[in-house]
Design a protein around this motif. Structure first.
Motif, PDB file in Angstrom:
ATOM      1  N   SER A   8      33.936  39.109  28.635  1.00 34.08           N
ATOM      2  CA  SER A   8      34.175  40.112  29.656  1.00 34.08           C
ATOM      3  C   SER A   8      33.189  41.270  29.552  1.00 34.08           C
ATOM      4  CB  SER A   8      35.613  40.621  29.608  1.00 34.08           C
ATOM      5  OG  SER A   8      35.831  41.392  28.469  1.00 34.08           O
ATOM      6  N   SER A   9      32.693  41.566  28.366  1.00 29.89           N
ATOM      7  CA  SER A   9      31.780  42.690  28.220  1.00 29.89           C
ATOM      8  C   SER A   9      30.428  42.410  28.862  1.00 29.89           C
ATOM      9  CB  SER A   9      31.616  43.068  26.747  1.00 29.89           C
ATOM     10  OG  SER A   9      31.001  42.005  26.055  1.00 29.89           O
ATOM     11  N   SER A  10      30.088  41.154  29.106  1.00 29.70           N
ATOM     12  CA  SER A  10      28.820  40.836  29.754  1.00 29.70           C
ATOM     13  C   SER A  10      28.945  40.862  31.280  1.00 29.70           C
ATOM     14  CB  SER A  10      28.310  39.475  29.292  1.00 29.70           C
ATOM     15  OG  SER A  10      29.201  38.461  29.682  1.00 29.70           O
ATOM     16  N   LEU A  11      30.159  41.029  31.794  1.00 32.87           N
ATOM     17  CA  LEU A  11      30.389  41.098  33.225  1.00 32.87           C
ATOM     18  C   LEU A  11      30.519  42.545  33.673  1.00 32.87           C
ATOM     19  CD1 LEU A  11      33.105  38.307  33.559  1.00 32.87           C
ATOM     20  CD2 LEU A  11      30.681  38.122  34.125  1.00 32.87           C
ATOM     21  N   SER A  12      30.220  42.782  34.952  1.00 32.99           N
ATOM     22  CA  SER A  12      30.387  44.126  35.497  1.00 32.99           C
ATOM     23  C   SER A  12      31.874  44.472  35.564  1.00 32.99           C
ATOM     24  CB  SER A  12      29.778  44.209  36.899  1.00 32.99           C
ATOM     25  OG  SER A  12      30.549  43.449  37.820  1.00 32.99           O
ATOM     26  N   ARG A  13      32.150  45.750  35.686  1.00 32.05           N
ATOM     27  CA  ARG A  13      33.534  46.209  35.804  1.00 32.05           C
ATOM     28  C   ARG A  13      34.167  45.622  37.056  1.00 32.05           C
ATOM     29  NH1 ARG A  13      35.636  51.228  37.870  1.00 32.05           N
ATOM     30  NH2 ARG A  13      33.481  51.787  38.306  1.00 32.05           N
ATOM     31  N   GLN A  14      33.398  45.520  38.145  1.00 31.66           N
ATOM     32  CA  GLN A  14      33.908  44.937  39.382  1.00 31.66           C
ATOM     33  C   GLN A  14      34.313  43.485  39.170  1.00 31.66           C
ATOM     34  OE1 GLN A  14      31.066  44.524  42.582  1.00 31.66           O
ATOM     35  NE2 GLN A  14      32.702  44.497  44.100  1.00 31.66           N
ATOM     36  N   HIS A  15      33.487  42.696  38.512  1.00 30.45           N
ATOM     37  CA  HIS A  15      33.818  41.295  38.272  1.00 30.45           C
ATOM     38  C   HIS A  15      35.014  41.144  37.343  1.00 30.45           C
ATOM     39  CE1 HIS A  15      29.600  40.544  39.726  1.00 30.45           C
ATOM     40  NE2 HIS A  15      30.360  39.809  40.528  1.00 30.45           N
ATOM     41  N   ARG A  16      35.100  42.006  36.334  1.00 30.36           N
ATOM     42  CA  ARG A  16      36.261  41.953  35.436  1.00 30.36           C
ATOM     43  C   ARG A  16      37.536  42.300  36.196  1.00 30.36           C
ATOM     44  NH1 ARG A  16      32.928  45.245  32.297  1.00 30.36           N
ATOM     45  NH2 ARG A  16      34.558  46.821  32.228  1.00 30.36           N
ATOM     46  N   ALA A  17      37.454  43.273  37.124  1.00 32.37           N
ATOM     47  CA  ALA A  17      38.625  43.641  37.928  1.00 32.37           C
ATOM     48  C   ALA A  17      39.030  42.482  38.831  1.00 32.37           C
ATOM     49  CB  ALA A  17      38.328  44.891  38.758  1.00 32.37           C
ATOM     50  N   TRP A  18      38.056  41.810  39.452  1.00 27.84           N
ATOM     51  CA  TRP A  18      38.370  40.656  40.302  1.00 27.84           C
ATOM     52  C   TRP A  18      39.043  39.550  39.497  1.00 27.84           C
ATOM     53  CZ3 TRP A  18      33.078  40.147  43.262  1.00 27.84           C
ATOM     54  CH2 TRP A  18      33.023  41.103  44.265  1.00 27.84           C
ATOM     55  N   GLU A  36      44.009  44.579  29.363  1.00 25.30           N
ATOM     56  CA  GLU A  36      43.374  44.665  28.051  1.00 25.30           C
ATOM     57  C   GLU A  36      42.327  43.566  27.856  1.00 25.30           C
ATOM     58  OE1 GLU A  36      44.677  44.141  23.427  1.00 25.30           O
ATOM     59  OE2 GLU A  36      46.072  45.198  24.764  1.00 25.30           O
ATOM     60  N   GLN A  37      42.661  42.344  28.224  1.00 19.44           N
ATOM     61  CA  GLN A  37      41.733  41.226  28.057  1.00 19.44           C
ATOM     62  C   GLN A  37      40.447  41.424  28.849  1.00 19.44           C
ATOM     63  OE1 GLN A  37      44.142  37.949  29.304  1.00 19.44           O
ATOM     64  NE2 GLN A  37      45.022  37.623  27.277  1.00 19.44           N
ATOM     65  N   ASN A  38      40.551  42.086  29.988  1.00 20.59           N
ATOM     66  CA  ASN A  38      39.383  42.285  30.840  1.00 20.59           C
ATOM     67  C   ASN A  38      38.755  43.666  30.699  1.00 20.59           C
ATOM     68  OD1 ASN A  38      39.119  39.745  32.539  1.00 20.59           O
ATOM     69  ND2 ASN A  38      41.305  40.197  32.656  1.00 20.59           N
ATOM     70  N   ASN A  39      39.290  44.459  29.774  1.00 20.73           N
ATOM     71  CA  ASN A  39      38.756  45.777  29.471  1.00 20.73           C
ATOM     72  C   ASN A  39      38.637  46.637  30.741  1.00 20.73           C
ATOM     73  OD1 ASN A  39      37.732  47.824  27.837  1.00 20.73           O
ATOM     74  ND2 ASN A  39      35.625  47.114  28.081  1.00 20.73           N
ATOM     75  N   ILE A  40      39.731  46.696  31.502  1.00 19.03           N
ATOM     76  CA  ILE A  40      39.770  47.499  32.720  1.00 19.03           C
ATOM     77  C   ILE A  40      41.066  48.303  32.759  1.00 19.03           C
ATOM     78  CG2 ILE A  40      38.287  45.978  34.085  1.00 19.03           C
ATOM     79  CD1 ILE A  40      40.897  44.937  35.389  1.00 19.03           C
ATOM     80  N   THR A  41      41.146  49.185  33.737  1.00 18.68           N
ATOM     81  CA  THR A  41      42.317  50.045  33.903  1.00 18.68           C
ATOM     82  C   THR A  41      42.979  49.792  35.254  1.00 18.68           C
ATOM     83  OG1 THR A  41      41.055  51.797  34.974  1.00 18.68           O
ATOM     84  CG2 THR A  41      41.173  51.853  32.542  1.00 18.68           C
TER      85      THR A  41
END
Length: 64
Positions: A8-18, A36-41
């Motif tokens: 997930s850290s190699s993906l953009s925040r937008q992609h992790r949110a999707w 937590e798994q996608n490191n987003i809020t």
């Protein structure tokens, strides 16, 4: 570092949110775990929810 976090850290925040929104749609995990798994809020989900929804609509139109 777990595989989920390193991936997930190699993906953009937008992609992790999707990805999180897809995960929540199929109810594969608890909400807090998905975040937590996608490191987003929750704010990230809110920010990208409209663009994710638009992708869903386009996908559905293509499948018809």
């Amino acid at each position: 570092m777990s595989t989920a976090v390193s991936t997930s850290s190699s993906l953009s925040r937008q992609h992790r949110a999707w990805i999180a929104l897809y995960s929540l749609q199929i109810a594969s995990s608890k909400r807090n775990e998905v975040l937590e798994q996608n490191n987003i809020t929750e704010s990230d989900l809110t920010e990208y929810q409209e663009s994710w929804f638009k992708m869903q609509v386009r996908r559905n139109m293509l499948e018809e």
